[in-house]
Write a protein that holds these residues in place. Structure first.
Motif, PDB file in Angstrom:
ATOM      1  N   THR A  53     -34.235 -30.103 -44.885  1.00  0.00           N
ATOM      2  CA  THR A  53     -33.137 -30.731 -45.118  1.00  0.00           C
ATOM      3  C   THR A  53     -31.372 -30.552 -44.520  1.00  0.00           C
ATOM      4  N   ASP A  54     -31.367 -29.368 -44.605  1.00  0.00           N
ATOM      5  CA  ASP A  54     -30.553 -28.692 -44.654  1.00  0.00           C
ATOM      6  C   ASP A  54     -29.887 -28.565 -43.402  1.00  0.00           C
ATOM      7  N   ARG A  55     -28.310 -28.318 -42.983  1.00  0.00           N
ATOM      8  CA  ARG A  55     -28.201 -28.254 -41.880  1.00  0.00           C
ATOM      9  C   ARG A  55     -27.207 -26.986 -41.290  1.00  0.00           C
ATOM     10  N   THR A  56     -26.280 -27.066 -42.106  1.00  0.00           N
ATOM     11  CA  THR A  56     -25.256 -25.978 -41.788  1.00  0.00           C
ATOM     12  C   THR A  56     -25.601 -24.844 -42.811  1.00  0.00           C
ATOM     13  N   ILE A  57     -25.499 -24.050 -41.927  1.00  0.00           N
ATOM     14  CA  ILE A  57     -25.794 -22.240 -42.309  1.00  0.00           C
ATOM     15  C   ILE A  57     -24.900 -21.611 -41.611  1.00  0.00           C
ATOM     16  N   ASP A  58     -24.856 -20.155 -42.647  1.00  0.00           N
ATOM     17  CA  ASP A  58     -24.184 -18.494 -42.302  1.00  0.00           C
ATOM     18  C   ASP A  58     -25.744 -17.995 -41.691  1.00  0.00           C
ATOM     19  N   ILE A  59     -24.504 -17.239 -40.106  1.00  0.00           N
ATOM     20  CA  ILE A  59     -25.389 -16.219 -39.408  1.00  0.00           C
ATOM     21  C   ILE A  59     -25.228 -14.813 -39.700  1.00  0.00           C
ATOM     22  N   THR A  60     -25.624 -13.643 -39.848  1.00  0.00           N
ATOM     23  CA  THR A  60     -25.122 -12.799 -40.195  1.00  0.00           C
ATOM     24  C   THR A  60     -25.928 -11.669 -39.146  1.00  0.00           C
ATOM     25  N   THR A  61     -25.330 -11.752 -37.996  1.00  0.00           N
ATOM     26  CA  THR A  61     -25.497 -10.891 -36.675  1.00  0.00           C
ATOM     27  C   THR A  61     -24.709  -8.712 -36.474  1.00  0.00           C
ATOM     28  N   THR A  62     -25.047  -8.296 -36.137  1.00  0.00           N
ATOM     29  CA  THR A  62     -25.245  -7.134 -35.976  1.00  0.00           C
ATOM     30  C   THR A  62     -23.964  -7.305 -34.929  1.00  0.00           C
ATOM     31  N   GLY A  63     -23.394  -6.720 -34.573  1.00  0.00           N
ATOM     32  CA  GLY A  63     -21.987  -6.701 -33.796  1.00  0.00           C
ATOM     33  C   GLY A  63     -22.641  -5.472 -31.981  1.00  0.00           C
ATOM     34  N   ARG A  64     -23.113  -6.597 -31.558  1.00  0.00           N
ATOM     35  CA  ARG A  64     -23.438  -5.464 -30.236  1.00  0.00           C
ATOM     36  C   ARG A  64     -22.713  -4.591 -29.252  1.00  0.00           C
ATOM     37  N   THR A  65     -21.569  -4.054 -30.060  1.00  0.00           N
ATOM     38  CA  THR A  65     -20.747  -3.205 -28.949  1.00  0.00           C
ATOM     39  C   THR A  65     -20.236  -2.224 -30.806  1.00  0.00           C
ATOM     40  N   SER A  66     -19.376  -3.021 -31.566  1.00  0.00           N
ATOM     41  CA  SER A  66     -19.060  -2.165 -32.900  1.00  0.00           C
ATOM     42  C   SER A  66     -20.722  -2.188 -34.161  1.00  0.00           C
ATOM     43  N   GLY A  67     -21.490  -2.919 -33.592  1.00  0.00           N
ATOM     44  CA  GLY A  67     -22.081  -2.349 -34.872  1.00  0.00           C
ATOM     45  C   GLY A  67     -22.020  -2.777 -36.365  1.00  0.00           C
ATOM     46  N   SER A  68     -21.063  -3.507 -36.379  1.00  0.00           N
ATOM     47  CA  SER A  68     -20.742  -4.047 -37.478  1.00  0.00           C
ATOM     48  C   SER A  68     -21.214  -5.598 -37.776  1.00  0.00           C
ATOM     49  N   ALA A  69     -21.399  -6.125 -39.036  1.00  0.00           N
ATOM     50  CA  ALA A  69     -22.165  -7.385 -39.541  1.00  0.00           C
ATOM     51  C   ALA A  69     -20.832  -8.529 -38.925  1.00  0.00           C
ATOM     52  N   ARG A  70     -21.651  -8.880 -38.432  1.00  0.00           N
ATOM     53  CA  ARG A  70     -20.879 -10.685 -38.217  1.00  0.00           C
ATOM     54  C   ARG A  70     -20.916 -12.018 -38.474  1.00  0.00           C
ATOM     55  N   ARG A  71     -20.399 -12.481 -39.727  1.00  0.00           N
ATOM     56  CA  ARG A  71     -21.131 -13.578 -40.014  1.00  0.00           C
ATOM     57  C   ARG A  71     -20.330 -14.693 -39.584  1.00  0.00           C
ATOM     58  N   LYS A  72     -20.860 -16.013 -39.279  1.00  0.00           N
ATOM     59  CA  LYS A  72     -20.139 -16.968 -38.199  1.00  0.00           C
ATOM     60  C   LYS A  72     -21.132 -18.085 -38.967  1.00  0.00           C
ATOM     61  N   GLU A  73     -20.537 -19.418 -39.363  1.00  0.00           N
ATOM     62  CA  GLU A  73     -21.478 -21.178 -39.754  1.00  0.00           C
ATOM     63  C   GLU A  73     -21.313 -21.949 -38.149  1.00  0.00           C
ATOM     64  N   ILE A  74     -22.729 -22.328 -38.524  1.00  0.00           N
ATOM     65  CA  ILE A  74     -23.119 -22.750 -37.208  1.00  0.00           C
ATOM     66  C   ILE A  74     -24.207 -23.420 -38.176  1.00  0.00           C
ATOM     67  N   TRP A  75     -25.047 -24.733 -37.190  1.00  0.00           N
ATOM     68  CA  TRP A  75     -26.558 -25.687 -37.847  1.00  0.00           C
ATOM     69  C   TRP A  75     -27.151 -24.562 -36.957  1.00  0.00           C
ATOM     70  N   PHE A  76     -28.184 -25.189 -37.628  1.00  0.00           N
ATOM     71  CA  PHE A  76     -29.520 -25.313 -37.312  1.00  0.00           C
ATOM     72  C   PHE A  76     -30.325 -26.288 -37.286  1.00  0.00           C
ATOM     73  N   HIS A  77     -31.515 -26.316 -36.337  1.00  0.00           N
ATOM     74  CA  HIS A  77     -31.683 -27.646 -35.955  1.00  0.00           C
ATOM     75  C   HIS A  77     -33.602 -27.483 -35.845  1.00  0.00           C
ATOM     76  N   ASN A  78     -34.602 -28.245 -37.127  1.00  0.00           N
ATOM     77  CA  ASN A  78     -35.621 -28.115 -37.392  1.00  0.00           C
ATOM     78  C   ASN A  78     -36.287 -29.091 -36.593  1.00  0.00           C
ATOM     79  N   LEU A  79     -37.552 -28.749 -35.002  1.00  0.00           N
ATOM     80  CA  LEU A  79     -37.789 -29.340 -34.228  1.00  0.00           C
ATOM     81  C   LEU A  79     -39.683 -29.213 -34.730  1.00  0.00           C
ATOM     82  N   ASP A  80     -40.175 -30.137 -35.477  1.00  0.00           N
ATOM     83  CA  ASP A  80     -41.086 -30.061 -36.050  1.00  0.00           C
ATOM     84  C   ASP A  80     -41.766 -28.848 -37.148  1.00  0.00           C
ATOM     85  N   GLY A  81     -40.729 -28.442 -37.772  1.00  0.00           N
ATOM     86  CA  GLY A  81     -41.080 -27.154 -37.638  1.00  0.00           C
ATOM     87  C   GLY A  81     -40.718 -25.706 -37.449  1.00  0.00           C
TER      88      GLY A  81
END
Length: 126
Positions: free
Chosen positions: A11-39
């Motif tokens: 039911t939800d759509r808006t999440i945060d994701i935390t990725t690892t910076g490709r050059t810095s190696g630091s945690a990067r948190r961002k708000e984004i939408w996700f989509h559930n398509l048939d599971g």
């Protein structure tokens, strides 16, 4: 999988994701939408380069943060989808779920798309 998490993934759509910076190696948190398509879970964005996507290509492991109907931090792995034959059906379903007013061909050609695999057994639900 926790029942509250399962419901939020439907039911939800808006999440945060935390990725690892490709050059810095630091945690990067961002708000984004996700989509559930048939599971199956996907993350995409508007056309153009995206730092979160570049980070996922370099480091596919990330954290999927539910923050709507339930609070949960879920370890996840991103699988970038680059093959047009696999991208089109996902973009068509996402397009239909949204307003349908995007240029789908441009969106499909220039937008990032990843399928998300969750490690729900190791989710931290609060």
């Amino acid at each position: 999988m926790d029942e509250r998490v399962a419901k939020a993934l439907e039911t939800d759509r808006t999440i945060d994701i935390t990725t690892t910076g490709r050059t810095s190696g630091s945690a990067r948190r961002k708000e984004i939408w996700f989509h559930n398509l048939d599971g199956r879970l996907y993350i995409t964005g508007t056309p153009g380069p995206r730092d979160w996507y570049a980070n996922m290509i370099a480091n596919p492991g990330f954290t999927f943060h539910l923050k709507g109907s339930v609070q949960a931090d879920i370890p996840a792995t991103a699988r970038p989808i680059t093959d047009a034959a696999e991208r089109r059906p996902a973009f068509e379903l996402i397009h239909a779920k949204l307003d349908g007013e995007r240029d789908i061909d441009d969106w499909m050609a220039r937008s990032p798309l990843v399928e998300v695999e969750l490690d729900a057994d190791n989710a931290q639900v609060s």
